[in-house]
Write an enzyme that holds these catalytic residues in place. Sequence first.
Site, mmCIF file in Angstrom:
data_model
loop_
_atom_site.group_PDB
_atom_site.id
_atom_site.type_symbol
_atom_site.label_atom_id
_atom_site.label_comp_id
_atom_site.label_asym_id
_atom_site.label_seq_id
_atom_site.Cartn_x
_atom_site.Cartn_y
_atom_site.Cartn_z
ATOM 1 N N HIS B 70 0.837 -1.204 0.000
ATOM 2 C CA HIS B 70 0.000 0.000 0.000
ATOM 3 C C HIS B 70 0.869 1.250 0.000
ATOM 4 C CE1 HIS B 70 -3.979 -1.946 1.473
ATOM 5 N NE2 HIS B 70 -3.917 -1.853 0.165
ATOM 6 N N GLU B 203 0.064 -0.458 14.491
ATOM 7 C CA GLU B 203 -0.711 0.656 13.963
ATOM 8 C C GLU B 203 -1.995 0.742 14.759
ATOM 9 O OE1 GLU B 203 1.626 2.144 10.926
ATOM 10 O OE2 GLU B 203 -0.461 2.700 11.045
#
Lengths: 372, 600
Positions: B70, B203
């Site tokens: 990504h 995250e």
Amino acid sequence: MESAEDWLVESLRLYQDFHAFDLSEATRVLEWIDDKGVCVAGYESLKKNEILHLLLPLRLSVKENQGLFPERDFKVRHGGFSDTSVFDLKHVPDTRLLVTSGLPGCHLHVWQVTEDSDVIQAVSTIAVQEEEGSLWPRVAIFSSMAPGVLHGARLRGLKVVDLETQKTTYSSGVGDSEELSSLQVLDADTFAFCCASGRLGLVDIRQKWAPSENAGPGPGAAARRWCAEVGGRRRGPGPSIASLGSDGQLCLLDPRDLCHPVSSGRCPVSAPSPAPELLRVTWAPGLDDCLAISGFDGTVQVYDATSWDGTGGQVEPVFTHRGHIFLEDNQTDTAPLVTTHTWHPHKPRTLLSAASDASLHVWDWVDHRAAC
Amino acid sequence: MPEIRVTPLGAGQDVGRSCILVSIGGKNVMLDCGMHMGFNDDRRFPDFSYITRNGRLTDFLDCVIISHFHLDHCGALPYFSEMVGYDGPIYMTHPTQAICPILLEDYRKIAVDKKGEANFFTSQMIKDCMKKVVAVHLHQTVQVDDELEIKAYYAGHVLGAAMFQIKVGSESVVYTGDYNMTPDRHLGAAWIDKCRPNLLITESTYATTIRDSKRCRERDFLKKVHEAVERGGKVLIPVFALGRAQELCILLETFWERMNLKAPIYFSTGLTEKANHYYKLFITWTNQKIRKTFVQRNMFEFKHIKAFDRAFADNPGPMVVFATPGMLHAGQSLQIFRKWAGNEKNMVIMPGYCVQGTVGHKILSGQRKLEMEGRQVLEVKMQVEYMSFSAHADAKGIMQLVGQAEPENVLLVHGEAKKMEFLKQKIEQEFRVSCYMPANGETVTLPTSPSIPVGISLGLLKREMAQGLLPDAKKPRLLHGTLIMKDSNFRLVSSEQALKELGLAEHQLRFTCRVHLHDPRKEQETAMRVYSHLKSVLKEHCVQHLPDGSVTVESILIQAAAHSEDPGTKVLLVSWTYQDEELGSHLTSLLKKGLPQAAS
């Protein structure tokens, strides 16, 4: 038995919209904080429980362009920890305070939800005079400039306590030891109570105890447990109190005459509720004479009372939500039990329901009768 | 003090632009190198000046690790390696290595061709950057150098996504990148063993959410597609070449089969080839368990889904088309969009984030009149739906992963500290660990107490055991020996053995002290007096009178000599080795007190 996949395909027809969430712990409370968020709380007895303030997915709050909001998730806006189990939670309107009740039933806890932090802080406790072993006090809030907390486990212990000063501003003053199952504040001076036996009453707190109430438990009442709810938005004549028994009996009453139900019906439940304390009956805020019931099994049933003949015979739900059964994680052998449900304040057919497997559903059911 | 330091780079609290600097055991590792998609200027890149202050990046960093393809995790990589300058190794999994350059090139094209940006990395830079990549397999321990090793774990999320363990000696850090704990139709859930790292970096963008179930999200997608098709409309689903398209195709295929639907589903030709490429990458990437769920044939060859021909776009009646590119910024998906936009029965479903400047981004912002080439205005009447299919870990997922890895500390990046105090408390209470939430640019320092394994020689061990005291795990035990450090090996041996191994001679240190005694008699008599005195006083020691007249106490030697100038004074020479210092000093002070008067 249909598989989850089949049910999901079927659900395309049954629901306009459907969300399913897994909380980290099961909840017995679903309390709205304005119309954008709900509070849930754990009810386990031997560990710390979480109290969470969840914001609904944005797409459920917006009126237009829903398609442009991809997020379908709840946001945990605030969270807190409770050392005791939480069986009831009430938001004090126009404040940032919450009041919880559970076991042990000797205290109510007051919490604060602040803007600049996401932690729900314990603020104070309200002592409950009578400690009752396995009974816990029901709670309702008189909202005003000086909010008062109405609470009690039995009729004789019913009190209103000023939230700030902790002074008792009202006391039932009766010796009646009947166990309470629901309490509901109706306006600044009135509240309704329902006892486990089915005895209902409306009380004006400006007067000495003199509730208008029903005749008392009917025949065979000992085997049943009751709860009740007063419909909030009812205007004009007609029943606005619903009373639900653990055998599936549903009675509708007019507050002016609690002794004679206006209408009643028997809901098709396969067995009496295995946990009558979890029984819940609610009025739909956006639909006339529509009610939802839960607490018998893993379903939530929606009824339209206008179609009843009122003679007490079997009635059929216009909708049954079976999501908690079909989407169950298969972790345990026991089927999940719906612990509570609530209607969305302004989306007429949207409900939230929670079950004992920690699932939480938000669903918008399709009324197939409207086709004609 | 040994410590681990972590600094998330980049300015502001925005999501995107993942780039974390970790210092562990003297090594410096950079985790991910993402681009912030919302900015058009330098703010889209992480702030590398934090590291370059120390000199050349290549000298400072031991390696760079990229978790998945990504753009918010690898989008700044060519800028970093070719424009800022880094020539060291860049580690990533094989699928990431295959897919990264494709997405980077796509992104470059949009930025430069569509938005006319200058100072952007070039196609050549992407190629040069990828030459520095070293691809790794799952669960393969990779030695970056003789002290630093890394290992990739399965992260789910997208093809090739991995969580990385970085280890130096007994200290380790695990970085999760993006991961998910609930399996989807073709990618499994993330998994890690009980590796007990000093620190787990995760995250936390979705840490404060509770995710809607995958089934309900799929249901929503199917419902939308079904409704459009039922009313005779056409559904366009722009997709990236690889990844999400496969998942959605599997879903539609299953649904079409079950519902016995007849409307055609098309897959644009570019996608068919890429599907096979994807399949090959996929099959080598996933583990046995995942592979077993697939049939022998290529799971990405679909029964109900056929290759698209652009002529079909004009066919009457309902259909569903998957076409590239994903943001409607060019090519076939844009062509189809232009044909179908004017009809309100039609629908476009955007399955992901769209970069600013693309048609996808515009319609998702609510724009309904678009200016196309040649000043043509396109009115968008078709239904626009935005669906999020990305699989991220929510609060529950993070708790699950922490439970699996059992770290000593947890660090959350990319969240807002004020909005995560509850999660921090939850993690700290449940796992009894410390939880950190640094802002971008802020450094967290974790003191560690690394254990250094030392081998002890058998001889030394036996000698210690012979002392008679049993070892006690709870009490520190004082040991005398010599620590030999060679290469990365530590050994504890007895001093004698060490001297032998090193070929060194042992030096003896001997002290001599003179004690003056008033004694007119002969030396031999003085020595005798000394002997008698010491024998009676030092009962627990071995006192001997040697034939040559000297007295020994243990290994200490005492000799009597006449004073050179004064016959009435005798000089006692007391001599001892370094090892007997204590007894030697004691003896000397004893003798200085003088001898008792002899009986006549």
